[in-house]
Enzyme design. Structure first.
Site, PDB file in Angstrom:
ATOM      1  N   HIS A 135       4.586  13.216   7.833  1.00 35.23           N
ATOM      2  CA  HIS A 135       4.397  14.666   7.878  1.00 35.23           C
ATOM      3  C   HIS A 135       5.134  15.173   9.112  1.00 35.23           C
ATOM      4  O   HIS A 135       4.931  14.645  10.200  1.00 35.23           O
ATOM      5  CB  HIS A 135       2.914  15.035   7.976  1.00 35.23           C
ATOM      6  CG  HIS A 135       2.097  14.436   6.886  1.00 35.23           C
ATOM      7  ND1 HIS A 135       2.036  14.975   5.621  1.00 35.23           N
ATOM      8  CD2 HIS A 135       1.330  13.320   6.864  1.00 35.23           C
ATOM      9  CE1 HIS A 135       1.243  14.228   4.872  1.00 35.23           C
ATOM     10  NE2 HIS A 135       0.811  13.208   5.598  1.00 35.23           N
ATOM     11  N   CYS A 194      -1.691  -4.085   3.240  1.00 38.04           N
ATOM     12  CA  CYS A 194      -2.720  -5.105   3.074  1.00 38.04           C
ATOM     13  C   CYS A 194      -2.277  -6.439   3.683  1.00 38.04           C
ATOM     14  O   CYS A 194      -2.992  -7.422   3.605  1.00 38.04           O
ATOM     15  CB  CYS A 194      -3.080  -5.273   1.598  1.00 38.04           C
ATOM     16  SG  CYS A 194      -1.696  -5.777   0.567  1.00 38.04           S
ATOM     17  N   SER A 218       0.842  -1.204   0.000  1.00 44.79           N
ATOM     18  CA  SER A 218       0.000   0.000   0.000  1.00 44.79           C
ATOM     19  C   SER A 218       0.871   1.245   0.000  1.00 44.79           C
ATOM     20  O   SER A 218       1.412   1.600  -1.022  1.00 44.79           O
ATOM     21  CB  SER A 218      -1.006   0.040   1.150  1.00 44.79           C
ATOM     22  OG  SER A 218      -1.938   1.075   0.915  1.00 44.79           O
TER      23      SER A 218
END
Length: 137
Positions: free
Chosen positions: A69, A84, A64
């Site tokens: 951040h 996944c 995935s």
């Protein structure tokens, strides 16, 4: 599985350095047993307020994605590891804590869609969901 991480304190030089974030995203997938399928993408954000500046980046993995951040003025960062497949959450957390020298880490894990990885389980879940919908109407 989705691992959500809030990190506080730590190495501000790395949090405000686009090259350090790139290196993290480039090396971290392999360190936690994931398969990187793109080069990392890293962006610097200069907000209208100096305290809002930071760095955001992500890397796509076969499982995935991983995103980060940073908010250096707040000594804060967050990381999402979305996969996944199951992975070693403690190892993933320890890698991030070590790489960024984080003083405090809060984390949450969500099981997302894992039942669909097994065809038999997916069929049972789908049938159960259909039955619930049918009884509502």
């Amino acid at each position: 599985m989705h691992l959500i991480i809030d990190g506080f304190g730590g190495n501000l030089h790395k949090m405000e350095n686009p090259n350090a974030i790139y290196q993290f995203l480039d090396e971290y997938p392999d360190a936690i047993g994931m398969t990187k399928i793109t080069s990392p993408h890293v962006y610097t954000y200069e907000g209208q307020e100096p305290k809002d500046k930071g760095i955001s980046g992500f890397v796509l993995i076969a499982e995935s994605h991983i995103s980060v951040h940073t908010f250096p003025e707040h000594s804060y960062m967050n990381v999402d590891v979305f996969s996944c497949k199951d992975f070693d959450v403690q190892r993933a957390l320890e890698e991030i804590r070590t790489i960024f020298s984080l003083e405090t880490v809060k984390s949450w894990t969500l099981a997302r869609g894992l039942e669909y990885a097994n065809p038999e389980m997916a069929a049972r879940v789908t049938q159960s969901e259909r039955s619930q919908l049918a009884t509502r109407f």
